[in-house]
Design a protein around this motif. Structure first.
Motif, mmCIF file in Angstrom:
data_model
loop_
_atom_site.group_PDB
_atom_site.id
_atom_site.type_symbol
_atom_site.label_atom_id
_atom_site.label_comp_id
_atom_site.label_asym_id
_atom_site.label_seq_id
_atom_site.Cartn_x
_atom_site.Cartn_y
_atom_site.Cartn_z
ATOM 1 N N UNK A 142 0.835 -1.197 0.000
ATOM 2 C CA UNK A 142 0.000 0.000 0.000
ATOM 3 C C UNK A 142 0.873 1.251 0.000
ATOM 4 N N UNK A 143 0.451 2.256 -0.764
ATOM 5 C CA UNK A 143 1.196 3.514 -0.824
ATOM 6 C C UNK A 143 1.393 4.104 0.575
ATOM 7 N N UNK A 144 0.375 3.957 1.401
ATOM 8 C CA UNK A 144 0.409 4.567 2.722
ATOM 9 C C UNK A 144 1.245 3.838 3.735
ATOM 10 N N UNK A 145 1.876 2.727 3.346
ATOM 11 C CA UNK A 145 2.736 1.988 4.264
ATOM 12 C C UNK A 145 4.210 2.247 4.024
ATOM 13 N N UNK A 146 4.505 3.092 3.060
ATOM 14 C CA UNK A 146 5.893 3.431 2.747
ATOM 15 C C UNK A 146 5.988 4.948 2.590
ATOM 16 N N UNK A 147 6.736 5.630 3.451
ATOM 17 C CA UNK A 147 6.776 7.095 3.392
ATOM 18 C C UNK A 147 7.279 7.639 2.063
ATOM 19 N N UNK A 148 8.182 6.906 1.411
ATOM 20 C CA UNK A 148 8.678 7.350 0.118
ATOM 21 C C UNK A 148 7.604 7.325 -0.948
ATOM 22 N N UNK A 149 6.841 6.217 -1.007
ATOM 23 C CA UNK A 149 5.759 6.118 -1.985
ATOM 24 C C UNK A 149 4.645 7.105 -1.673
ATOM 25 N N UNK A 150 4.351 7.277 -0.381
ATOM 26 C CA UNK A 150 3.325 8.243 0.007
ATOM 27 C C UNK A 150 3.716 9.650 -0.446
ATOM 28 N N UNK A 151 4.979 9.986 -0.284
ATOM 29 C CA UNK A 151 5.461 11.310 -0.707
ATOM 30 C C UNK A 151 5.348 11.471 -2.217
ATOM 31 N N UNK A 152 5.629 10.405 -2.966
ATOM 32 C CA UNK A 152 5.510 10.473 -4.419
ATOM 33 C C UNK A 152 4.074 10.764 -4.845
ATOM 34 N N UNK A 153 3.124 10.052 -4.228
ATOM 35 C CA UNK A 153 1.713 10.263 -4.561
ATOM 36 C C UNK A 153 1.285 11.684 -4.197
ATOM 37 N N UNK A 154 1.636 12.115 -2.992
ATOM 38 C CA UNK A 154 1.268 13.464 -2.555
ATOM 39 C C UNK A 154 1.836 14.511 -3.503
ATOM 40 N N UNK A 155 3.078 14.344 -3.876
ATOM 41 C CA UNK A 155 3.744 15.311 -4.733
ATOM 42 C C UNK A 155 3.095 15.410 -6.106
ATOM 43 N N UNK A 156 2.757 14.258 -6.719
ATOM 44 C CA UNK A 156 2.182 14.307 -8.058
ATOM 45 C C UNK A 156 0.751 14.842 -8.034
ATOM 46 N N UNK A 157 0.009 14.527 -6.965
ATOM 47 C CA UNK A 157 -1.342 15.072 -6.843
ATOM 48 C C UNK A 157 -1.288 16.583 -6.638
ATOM 49 N N UNK A 158 -0.354 17.025 -5.802
ATOM 50 C CA UNK A 158 -0.181 18.463 -5.577
ATOM 51 C C UNK A 158 0.160 19.181 -6.884
ATOM 52 N N UNK A 159 1.060 18.596 -7.662
ATOM 53 C CA UNK A 159 1.487 19.193 -8.928
ATOM 54 C C UNK A 159 0.376 19.162 -9.977
ATOM 55 N N UNK A 160 -0.400 18.079 -9.990
ATOM 56 C CA UNK A 160 -1.428 17.893 -11.010
ATOM 57 C C UNK A 160 -2.714 18.635 -10.712
ATOM 58 N N UNK A 161 -2.936 18.986 -9.449
ATOM 59 C CA UNK A 161 -4.144 19.726 -9.061
ATOM 60 C C UNK A 161 -3.750 20.983 -8.295
ATOM 61 N N UNK A 162 -3.105 21.927 -8.979
ATOM 62 C CA UNK A 162 -2.585 23.119 -8.296
ATOM 63 C C UNK A 162 -3.665 24.033 -7.728
ATOM 64 N N UNK A 163 -4.912 23.846 -8.164
ATOM 65 C CA UNK A 163 -5.984 24.738 -7.735
ATOM 66 C C UNK A 163 -6.831 24.173 -6.599
ATOM 67 N N UNK A 164 -6.478 23.000 -6.097
ATOM 68 C CA UNK A 164 -7.300 22.330 -5.098
ATOM 69 C C UNK A 164 -6.580 22.154 -3.765
#
Length: 308
Positions: A142-164
């Motif tokens: 699960x993404x949420x069980x590895x801090x590195x993978x969690x950071x990757x998901x957070x980062x791409x969502x932040x970048x892809x949805x800059x207005x939210x």
């Protein structure tokens, strides 16, 4: 008494008229509960998890009642993001009560595509990112069980949805939830919601079989409230961004307990299966409960738990 709450994020704030939200996976798309109360009265609605394509979910049986809760292995059944945006979202009172889209995917890239698709939807105020789903490219962890993978998901969502406003929903199925919370914060999350369900199982003794076709499922309901309270308390002390409490909340006193340990808002989940009007009633009961308990301000109550 002013019940409004602002989730002050690193990039975007999210303002709620009150701290009572609904939890993803327990309130459908919101429309299913319109006959039980005024959707616009809620602090916000978190819709059921959305994926890029429609999903049928897991085989049945996929929900079973347990002591003080329930197990579900629905498998994130949904109509897909395009149908949600075209058919469901326009019917929700998003101009009066924020709609938060819960999203999940099996790869970092798909999370980015989902976020980009929703970024242009005016009716979506925020994205709640479900990191409890498995990363198929990393062997199913699960993404949420590895801090590195969690950071990757957070980062791409932040970048892809800059207005939210970006909210990361954390799993309790980890050794130290504060490590995950800090990883999300450092990667650009605006807020944290916790917790998602605990992994559990039930068996049918006479049949000698698992009660769920999927064998294991997510435990929710009053049984997990002590775990959720502990996680919210820990996370609120570990990060500077707002925390939204989820897990076993079924009355207004439960909501106030979560605010006491540091939450800015709460989500009502499994209680809506027992009482479809639960979240609406909590909105109505909150002012009187605050007066009864001598609470003059939610800001004053938040994080004021006395230790020792």
């Amino acid at each position: 008494m002013d019940l409004s709450v602002t989730l002050s994020g690193q990039t975007h704030d999210l303002t709620l008229k009150n701290p009572i939200l609904t939890a993803s996976g327990t309130f459908g798309y919101g429309l299913e509960f319109a006959t039980y109360g005024d959707l616009a009265s809620l602090g916000g609605m978190v819709v059921k998890g959305l994926s890029l394509q429609a999903r049928d979910g897991n085989p049945t049986p996929r929900i079973v009642e347990t002591t003080a809760g329930m197990l579900n292995a629905v498998g994130l059944q949904n109509d897909g993001v395009d149908i949600f945006c075209a058919q469901k979202l326009p019917m929700l009172p998003w101009q009066e009560s924020p709609v938060i889209a819960n999203i999940y995917a099996a790869s970092v890239e798909d999370f980015g595509q989902l976020a980009a698709r929703l970024n242009d939807e005016e009716g979506v105020a925020a994205l709640e990112v479900n990191v409890s789903c498995p990363n198929v490219r990393e062997g199913g962890i699960a993404f949420g069980q590895d801090p590195g993978m969690l950071a990757q998901v957070t980062s791409i969502v932040r970048k892809s949805a800059p207005d939210k406003h970006i909210m990361i929903k954390l799993s309790p199925n980890v050794t130290d939830i504060t490590v995950m919370a800090r990883a999300a914060e450092e990667a650009g999350a605006d807020s944290i919601s916790c917790i998602n369900t605990l992994l559990g199982m039930a068996v049918d003794l006479p049949r000698r079989r698992p009660s769920l076709a999927n064998v294991v499922g997510g435990l929710s309901g009053p049984a997990i409230k002590p775990v959720a309270l502990r996680c919210v308390w820990q996370v609120a002390r570990a990060v500077k961004i707002p925390v939204v409490g989820v897990g076993g909340i079924s009355c207004v006193e439960d909501a106030l307990e979560f605010i006491l340990v540091g939450a800015h808002a709460v989500q009502v989940g499994t209680a809506s299966f027992m009482r479809p009007d639960c979240a609406f009633d909590m909105v109505q009961e909150l002012p009187a409960a605050c007066e009864r308990l001598g609470i003059s301000s939610l800001d004053e109550l938040r994080g004021s738990l006395q230790l020792g």
